[in-house]
Design a protein around this motif. Structure first.
Motif, PDB file in Angstrom:
ATOM      1  N   ILE A   2      -2.450 -52.585 -32.586  1.00  0.00           N
ATOM      2  CA  ILE A   2      -0.825 -51.568 -32.455  1.00  0.00           C
ATOM      3  C   ILE A   2      -0.747 -51.262 -30.876  1.00  0.00           C
ATOM      4  O   ILE A   2      -1.948 -49.887 -31.102  1.00  0.00           O
ATOM      5  N   ILE A   7       1.282 -55.045 -31.458  1.00  0.00           N
ATOM      6  CA  ILE A   7       2.461 -54.766 -31.986  1.00  0.00           C
ATOM      7  C   ILE A   7       2.408 -53.898 -30.305  1.00  0.00           C
ATOM      8  O   ILE A   7       1.615 -52.685 -30.199  1.00  0.00           O
ATOM      9  N   ILE A  28       7.567 -51.630 -38.918  1.00  0.00           N
ATOM     10  CA  ILE A  28       6.672 -52.226 -38.967  1.00  0.00           C
ATOM     11  C   ILE A  28       5.886 -53.986 -39.698  1.00  0.00           C
ATOM     12  O   ILE A  28       6.354 -54.906 -39.459  1.00  0.00           O
TER      13      ILE A  28
END
Length: 312
Positions: free
Chosen positions: A4, A87, A100
């Protein structure tokens, strides 16, 4: 492995609560790294990242040597990502971590990239909503690469798509346009934008204007054609005006006056300056690309191996 990536600029109040919320959404996942990129903040943003990296080995951080801009900071984080799934989201808290799991589920359906489209939070200013709507209309009208209206740099992609993205070496980057241009199997999910809870937005009117220029000039040469069409239209109008002036002269109806002369000078001068300005924007981007400077410099790292001061 999930990576992420969160670019951050002066978000010291948001770093810790946002990280806790992200880790809470992926509770029990050890194959995870959260990468914060401090884009030259002048507050204690990087210190907060360091504190998190000491308490949780899944948190990593890099600090850029100065403020290079959101799109470059995002690129820096993507270069650090080692996951199979990546992400991208902002560190201001307006990209909800609760999205998410939905992004991961959608990716698992066989897509390479899952983008998001923003539903504005209550209280979003009228000017921002209208300007955003018109930007996407103008962009999609001028460009051969279509972007979904209200798109955001909040998305998930697999390693295949990320590796393709990282081969793009442009300096004046417009990430959502580049991702759309790449192709691959893409999907979109809407999300409700959160109202900023802490801190202030760093996107001033000037930054939004520059961002819009980067987007249009990176994906379209139509403004150059428009300037040429305006030039041709002005020339044709000039010939018509010359014909009119000759007829009036032959009929003996000419009178000295400054109004028509002033209008002609202003019109022609305005078209010329407008066209020169468009050419200047494109030349400036060619100039930036020709210098081949690194996109950014890394000043510090935390929570991950690697020498300080490395560059890309």
């Amino acid at each position: 492995m999930i990576s992420i990536v969160l670019p951050a600029f002066e978000e010291e109040q948001n770093i810790q609560p946002l990280c806790q919320e992200i880790l809470g959404q992926l509770e029990g996942s050890s194959a995870l790294e959260v990468i914060f990129v401090d884009d030259g903040s002048r507050d204690r943003t990087y210190e907060r990242i360091e504190d998190l990296s000491r308490s949780d080995t899944r948190v990593k951080g890099i600090r850029l040597s100065r403020n290079f801009g959101h799109q470059t900071a995002l690129l820096a984080g993507l270069n650090e990502a080692s996951g199979d799934v990546i992400i991208m989201m902002d560190a201001d808290g307006q990209h909800p971590p609760s999205m998410i799991p939905r992004l991961i589920e959608k990716l698992e359906e066989g897509f390479d990239v899952v983008n998001t489209t923003r539903i504005d939070a209550r209280g979003t200013g009228l000017f921002k909503r209208i300007s955003s709507r018109w930007f996407y209309r103008v962009f999609n009208m001028l460009s051969d690469t279509r972007i979904e209206p209200a798109s955001a740099d909040f998305r998930i992609m697999n390693r295949l798509a990320l590796d393709a993205f990282l081969t793009i070496e442009e300096h004046d980057r417009f990430t959502r346009g580049l991702v759309s241009w790449m192709g691959f199997r893409q999907a979109h999910l809407p999300y409700q934008a959160e109202k900023r809870k802490r801190g202030k937005s760093k996107y001033s009117l000037r930054r939004m204007r520059l961002f819009a220029f980067d987007g249009v000039t990176s994906f379209s040469t139509k403004p150059l054609r428009i300037s040429m069409i305006l030039g041709l239209a002005t020339i044709l109008g000039g010939f018509v005006y010359i014909g009119y002036a000759v007829v009036m002269y032959l009929q003996g109806h000419t009178n000295p006056g400054w109004t028509s002369l002033l209008i002609s000078v202003l019109l022609i001068g305005g078209v010329q300056l407008f066209s020169i300005g468009i050419l200047g924007e494109y030349l400036a981007r060619i100039f930036h690309e020709a210098k081949r400077r690194p996109h950014y410099f890394v000043e510090k790292r935390c929570g991950a191996p690697g020498a300080q001061g490395s560059r890309r």
